[in-house]
Enzyme design. Structure first.
Site, mmCIF file in Angstrom:
data_model
loop_
_atom_site.group_PDB
_atom_site.id
_atom_site.type_symbol
_atom_site.label_atom_id
_atom_site.label_comp_id
_atom_site.label_asym_id
_atom_site.label_seq_id
_atom_site.Cartn_x
_atom_site.Cartn_y
_atom_site.Cartn_z
ATOM 1 N N GLU A 1 -5.972 7.713 -1.021
ATOM 2 C CA GLU A 1 -5.996 6.411 -0.352
ATOM 3 C C GLU A 1 -6.757 5.394 -1.183
ATOM 4 O O GLU A 1 -6.335 4.246 -1.327
ATOM 5 C CB GLU A 1 -6.631 6.543 1.039
ATOM 6 C CG GLU A 1 -5.775 7.292 2.053
ATOM 7 C CD GLU A 1 -4.435 6.627 2.278
ATOM 8 O OE1 GLU A 1 -4.372 5.379 2.360
ATOM 9 O OE2 GLU A 1 -3.429 7.356 2.341
ATOM 10 N N HIS B 1 1.535 4.402 -2.984
ATOM 11 C CA HIS B 1 1.608 5.864 -2.845
ATOM 12 C C HIS B 1 2.840 6.413 -3.574
ATOM 13 O O HIS B 1 2.770 7.445 -4.251
ATOM 14 C CB HIS B 1 1.683 6.264 -1.370
ATOM 15 C CG HIS B 1 0.372 6.218 -0.659
ATOM 16 N ND1 HIS B 1 -0.728 6.946 -1.060
ATOM 17 C CD2 HIS B 1 -0.026 5.539 0.457
ATOM 18 C CE1 HIS B 1 -1.739 6.726 -0.239
ATOM 19 N NE2 HIS B 1 -1.347 5.870 0.688
ATOM 20 N N HIS C 1 0.835 -1.210 0.000
ATOM 21 C CA HIS C 1 0.000 0.000 0.000
ATOM 22 C C HIS C 1 0.869 1.260 0.000
ATOM 23 O O HIS C 1 0.604 2.213 -0.764
ATOM 24 C CB HIS C 1 -0.912 -0.010 1.229
ATOM 25 C CG HIS C 1 -1.798 1.187 1.328
ATOM 26 N ND1 HIS C 1 -2.988 1.293 0.642
ATOM 27 C CD2 HIS C 1 -1.660 2.347 2.019
ATOM 28 C CE1 HIS C 1 -3.546 2.461 0.913
ATOM 29 N NE2 HIS C 1 -2.763 3.116 1.749
ATOM 30 N N GLU C 2 1.893 1.280 0.845
ATOM 31 C CA GLU C 2 2.759 2.459 0.907
ATOM 32 C C GLU C 2 3.531 2.648 -0.394
ATOM 33 O O GLU C 2 3.724 3.777 -0.861
ATOM 34 C CB GLU C 2 3.728 2.352 2.091
ATOM 35 C CG GLU C 2 3.050 2.317 3.448
ATOM 36 C CD GLU C 2 2.069 3.461 3.662
ATOM 37 O OE1 GLU C 2 2.348 4.580 3.178
ATOM 38 O OE2 GLU C 2 1.020 3.237 4.302
#
Length: 273
Positions: free
Chosen positions: A203, A129, A125-126
């Site tokens: 997000e 980003h 997930h990071e």
């Protein structure tokens, strides 16, 4: 500095174009200086310990490193810096001024309460980003917000102080700046709604990007796992997940959407396998 290079530009009685240029310069400087200092600031604020490939003795930290390295190699970007910091909160974040100059960090609290697979999912997930360029996107949004807050604050301050003036006498410099300061606070609060909205949207996009790299099923499984963990910690009145913001309910001032809404968004995305 601005007055030196552009004499008279910040005169409170100056024209609109000059005022807009002034606001744009200040807005640009504030947001982009913060972006370029983001890694440096994060390292010092959190006391981040950077990892090196050949000196990792912890299995979970090895998962963090290997996942970042694998994703960076797959997407042909420079290996981000990877680190951890001491905190009982379960948290992880990515920062940096570009994809090739980024930092991914996890807390010891996250390493303590999550298993290896869940940690791998967090890192995915990071890294989404990072690959999406979310830090730069938010900086550009902040630049626009900064510019208009400064510009509108000055315009409204002029209108209000002119209305307060008596017998063709202008109000004092102190009064003008006091009004300007109060207006900035009010407009910042309103503008933060836009920033929070963009943050929530990023997000969702990070979830989507992660699901595209792995699968919709694995993403939904991870979000459900986080939900189980959050329920358990809430039942124990344990604040460890609060910093990770996964239990944060949706509101105008939320930086993250709720887990229920993130799950719903993925379930309703029929472009994913």
């Amino acid at each position: 500095i601005i007055e030196y290079f552009f004499p008279g530009l910040i005169n409170r009685n100056g024209g609109m174009l000059g005022l807009l240029l002034y606001a744009g310069i200040i807005g640009f400087a504030g947001s982009f200086i913060s972006l370029f200092l983001s890694k440096w600031s994060a390292k010092r604020a959190y006391g981040i310990v950077l990892l090196t490939k050949w000196e990792i003795s912890d299995d979970k930290l090895q998962i963090v490193w290997d996942t970042v390295e694998r994703i960076a190699t797959m997407n042909h970007i420079k290996m981000p810096e990877v680190g951890y910091y001491e905190s009982s909160d379960a948290n992880a974040f990515a920062t940096g001024y570009s994809k090739n100059a980024s930092l991914v960090a996890v807390s010891t609290g996250l390493l303590d309460i999550m298993d290896k697979k869940a940690i791998e999912w967090v890192v995915w997930h990071e890294m989404a980003h990072v690959l999406n360029g979310d830090m730069v996107t938010l900086t550009l949004v902040q630049w626009v917000i900064n510019t208009f807050v400064i510009f509108l604050s000055n315009i409204l301050a002029r209108v209000i102080t002119n209305a307060l003036a008596k017998d063709n006498e202008s109000v004092s410099w102190l009064t003008y700046n006091a009004v300007y300061f109060v207006l900035q606070i009010i407009l910042w609060l309103l503008a933060s709604l836009v920033v929070m909205y963009v943050s929530r949207a990023r997000e969702y996009r990070a979830d989507l990007g992660w699901a595209q790299y792995t699968s919709k099923e694995s993403m939904l499984k991870w979000l459900s796992k986080l939900k189980e963990i959050s329920w358990s910690l809430q039942a124990q009145k344990d604040p460890k997940m609060w910093a990770f913001m996964i239990t944060e309910p949706d509101s105008f001032f939320s930086t993250h959407p709720s887990l229920d809404n993130r799950i719903k968004a993925l379930e309703e995305n029929y472009t994913l396998a």
